[in-house]
Every structure is written in C-alpha cells, then in structure tokens.
Design a protein around this motif. Structure first.
Motif, mmCIF file in Angstrom:
data_model
loop_
_atom_site.group_PDB
_atom_site.id
_atom_site.type_symbol
_atom_site.label_atom_id
_atom_site.label_comp_id
_atom_site.label_asym_id
_atom_site.label_seq_id
_atom_site.Cartn_x
_atom_site.Cartn_y
_atom_site.Cartn_z
ATOM 1 N N UNK A 1 3.612 65.609 -26.940
ATOM 2 C CA UNK A 1 4.279 67.065 -26.995
ATOM 3 C C UNK A 1 5.588 66.857 -26.318
ATOM 4 N N UNK A 2 6.573 67.881 -26.918
ATOM 5 C CA UNK A 2 7.899 67.767 -26.687
ATOM 6 C C UNK A 2 8.301 68.486 -25.380
ATOM 7 N N UNK A 3 7.493 68.667 -24.406
ATOM 8 C CA UNK A 3 7.661 69.433 -23.367
ATOM 9 C C UNK A 3 8.696 69.239 -22.541
ATOM 10 N N UNK A 4 9.650 69.995 -22.020
ATOM 11 C CA UNK A 4 10.717 69.934 -21.036
ATOM 12 C C UNK A 4 10.094 70.178 -19.624
ATOM 13 N N UNK A 5 11.097 69.527 -18.819
ATOM 14 C CA UNK A 5 10.832 69.596 -17.187
ATOM 15 C C UNK A 5 11.848 70.705 -17.025
ATOM 16 N N UNK A 6 11.150 71.624 -16.401
ATOM 17 C CA UNK A 6 12.021 72.718 -15.661
ATOM 18 C C UNK A 6 11.880 72.886 -14.010
ATOM 19 N N UNK A 7 12.747 73.382 -13.404
ATOM 20 C CA UNK A 7 13.167 73.461 -11.991
ATOM 21 C C UNK A 7 12.592 75.042 -11.751
ATOM 22 N N UNK A 8 11.721 75.476 -10.840
ATOM 23 C CA UNK A 8 11.400 76.785 -10.697
ATOM 24 C C UNK A 8 11.628 77.172 -9.082
ATOM 25 N N UNK A 9 12.379 78.064 -8.746
ATOM 26 C CA UNK A 9 12.520 78.582 -7.335
ATOM 27 C C UNK A 9 11.503 79.764 -7.133
ATOM 28 N N UNK A 10 10.592 79.394 -6.244
ATOM 29 C CA UNK A 10 9.572 80.533 -6.144
ATOM 30 C C UNK A 10 9.556 80.712 -4.712
ATOM 31 N N UNK B 1 4.007 71.536 6.902
ATOM 32 C CA UNK B 1 3.204 72.724 6.421
ATOM 33 C C UNK B 1 3.669 73.888 5.801
ATOM 34 N N UNK B 2 2.992 74.147 4.956
ATOM 35 C CA UNK B 2 3.484 75.538 3.994
ATOM 36 C C UNK B 2 3.515 76.484 4.641
ATOM 37 N N UNK B 3 4.486 77.317 4.571
ATOM 38 C CA UNK B 3 4.726 78.547 4.922
ATOM 39 C C UNK B 3 5.148 79.663 3.932
ATOM 40 N N UNK B 4 4.430 80.584 3.964
ATOM 41 C CA UNK B 4 4.467 81.505 2.763
ATOM 42 C C UNK B 4 5.411 82.416 2.674
ATOM 43 N N UNK B 5 6.497 82.571 3.915
ATOM 44 C CA UNK B 5 7.541 83.200 3.957
ATOM 45 C C UNK B 5 8.743 82.576 3.763
ATOM 46 N N UNK B 6 8.654 81.090 3.182
ATOM 47 C CA UNK B 6 9.677 80.396 2.784
ATOM 48 C C UNK B 6 9.652 80.364 1.205
ATOM 49 N N UNK B 7 10.831 79.714 0.611
ATOM 50 C CA UNK B 7 11.050 79.740 -0.805
ATOM 51 C C UNK B 7 10.771 78.233 -1.190
ATOM 52 N N UNK B 8 10.175 78.030 -2.372
ATOM 53 C CA UNK B 8 10.002 76.493 -2.580
ATOM 54 C C UNK B 8 10.635 76.191 -4.034
ATOM 55 N N UNK B 9 11.054 74.860 -4.153
ATOM 56 C CA UNK B 9 11.436 74.404 -5.750
ATOM 57 C C UNK B 9 10.702 73.723 -6.176
ATOM 58 N N UNK B 10 9.789 73.951 -7.318
ATOM 59 C CA UNK B 10 8.610 73.411 -8.088
ATOM 60 C C UNK B 10 9.085 72.888 -9.339
ATOM 61 N N UNK B 11 8.689 71.592 -9.558
ATOM 62 C CA UNK B 11 9.141 70.792 -10.925
ATOM 63 C C UNK B 11 7.902 71.155 -11.648
ATOM 64 N N UNK B 12 7.890 71.505 -12.976
ATOM 65 C CA UNK B 12 7.037 71.735 -13.746
ATOM 66 C C UNK B 12 7.397 71.408 -15.136
ATOM 67 N N UNK B 13 6.253 71.768 -16.284
ATOM 68 C CA UNK B 13 6.825 71.604 -17.683
ATOM 69 C C UNK B 13 7.003 73.162 -18.017
ATOM 70 N N UNK B 14 8.011 73.219 -19.044
ATOM 71 C CA UNK B 14 8.062 74.317 -19.734
ATOM 72 C C UNK B 14 6.866 75.057 -20.112
ATOM 73 N N UNK B 15 5.837 74.146 -20.665
ATOM 74 C CA UNK B 15 4.427 74.901 -21.073
ATOM 75 C C UNK B 15 3.855 75.613 -20.084
ATOM 76 N N UNK B 16 3.769 74.839 -18.900
ATOM 77 C CA UNK B 16 3.098 75.554 -17.666
ATOM 78 C C UNK B 16 3.984 76.713 -17.071
ATOM 79 N N UNK B 17 5.211 76.502 -17.132
ATOM 80 C CA UNK B 17 6.009 77.742 -16.599
ATOM 81 C C UNK B 17 5.862 78.812 -17.593
ATOM 82 N N UNK B 18 5.724 78.674 -18.817
ATOM 83 C CA UNK B 18 5.494 79.716 -19.686
ATOM 84 C C UNK B 18 3.934 80.382 -19.589
#
Length: 247
Positions: free
Chosen positions: A130-139, A180-197
C-alpha cells in the motif's frame, strides 16, 4: 466468470460550430464477455505490454539486501517480522524527525513474511503493498494510554522505542525511550496515515494535538533501510528482544 463493462462509446454525430468540430455521444454499446479457456491469445496486446512487463520484472527482482534469518509472523507478543518492520521504519524516519516511539502497522498489516536469504524489491512490495504515508502525532498522555491499552489488549503489536509487559490484557512496566511512561506528559508517536485515520480499530490516535505528514512512505522507509544496511556491509538480523512480554 462474466465481466460486464461499458465497451464502446461511439461518437457518430458531428456538429460543426464555427471553424471547429465538436463531437457528442448519442449512443453507447454494452457488451458481455466470458473470461474462460475459450479465449484466444491476442498477440498484438502481448507485444504491446511485454516490454513494460520485462522492465517491471527487472526492477522488482532487483536484490536490495539479505536477511540472515527468516522474518516470520510468529504468534505471540512480538515477532521477528514485526520487530524488523518497526525498527526499519523508525531508523529511516529518525533521519528526518525526532519522536518517542513508533507503531507503524498492526500485526494484520504485515502482509507477507520474508524468507531467509535475498531480499528483493518485490519482497518489500509483498510485505507492504500500500501507499501509506508516515505521520507524526503529538498525543496527550491519556491518548497514549489508550494506545498502550490497545496494544496490550491485542496481545502486542509491531513497535519500536516502547517496552511493556502485558498482564491480564493490561499494559504494565511501561518504558518509552527507556523512561517510565507518565500519563501527564505529551508524546510524539510515529505511525502510518492508515492507523492515524482509525484503521484496524487502533485506539488513541484519533485526536492528536498536532499531526504532521513527514513526506516518507512506509514502503520507501523499508526499502531504504535494507539498502542502507547493505551499503554498510550488514545483513538483516532481527531479534526477539522482549520489548513486549507477557506476564
């Protein structure tokens, strides 16, 4: 087997306007063709597409690199194929942008395994057609928690930069980039546009604080990674490293 399709659109009436000609369709024909063993080979069509077929086959059969092990979709919390896929995409994307971790696909998105030995361009296309693009999501941390819950509930997904233990389908002992993961923080996640959608019912990615397309397709990242490993005199040698364990 029957295929119904518009066959011919015949312009049979010409109307002259000024010095030019304009044509309009006044009647169309529809045909039915049976696709079976009674069809004869059309040598004219073969001659037309054969040069393109040979060129495509030469490109697809080009060897990009070599895998020292069979990259399989093993059942469990992680697999050699999933680790290779996620690490390859992360490695190429980090040349362009920084991020905390990646989930570039789901286990269902791993379309084909890679046997031990030569890796061709066709091999990568079969893995990722597939022609999926990589995207960065700030979550927000709460959205990341939803994503981590999804990964745990589905018994692990291909990830890189993330470690967790799955206990009763819940994520525990969470480390992101070794911290350690901290739920109070923000994180940048790399994923595909397919999953992001929302593809594959992935959770936690629907409402990012920011979204950025980085200009790199998932498949291109895989191709580039294999080529770069080869240029460095290395073979692909993915390992099961316990990034996702089950308690």
């Amino acid at each position: 087997m029957k295929i119904f399709k518009p066959l011919l659109y015949l312009a049979i009436l010409a109307t002259f306007f000024g010095c030019g000609k304009r044509y309009s369709i006044v009647r169309s024909a529809r045909g039915e063709y049976h696709i079976d063993s009674t069809l004869t080979l059309d040598s004219g069509i073969v001659k037309t597409y054969l040069p393109y077929k040979r060129k495509m086959e030469a490109q697809m059969n080009a060897v990009l690199g070599e895998s020292a092990v069979a990259l399989e979709k093993e059942r469990g919390t992680e697999s050699l194929l999933g680790n290779f896929y996620a690490d390859a995409v992360a490695s190429e994307a980090r040349k362009l942008f920084s991020f905390d971790f990646t989930i570039p696909t789901t286990k269902g998105g791993l379309r084909n395994e890679i046997p031990k030995g030569k890796i061709t361009l066709s091999t990568i296309f079969e893995l990722m057609p597939f022609e999926n693009e990589l995207v960065l999501l700030k979550l927000k941390g709460t959205d990341v928690q939803q994503l981590l819950n999804f990964i745990a509930a589905s018994n692990g997904q291909p990830v890189s930069g993330l470690q967790m233990t799955i206990s009763d389908k819940k994520p525990v002992n969470l480390l992101i980039n070794g911290k350690p993961f901290n739920v109070a923080d923000t994180y940048t996640v790399l994923t595909s546009d397919y999953l992001a959608n929302g593809g594959d019912n992935t959770k936690g990615l629907a409402t990012p604080l920011e979204r950025k397309t980085i200009g790199l397709r998932v498949r291109d990242a895989l191709v580039n990674y294999v080529k770069n490993q080869t240029a460095s005199g290395k073979v692909i040698n993915a390992q099961l490293d316990g990034r996702i364990k089950e308690n």
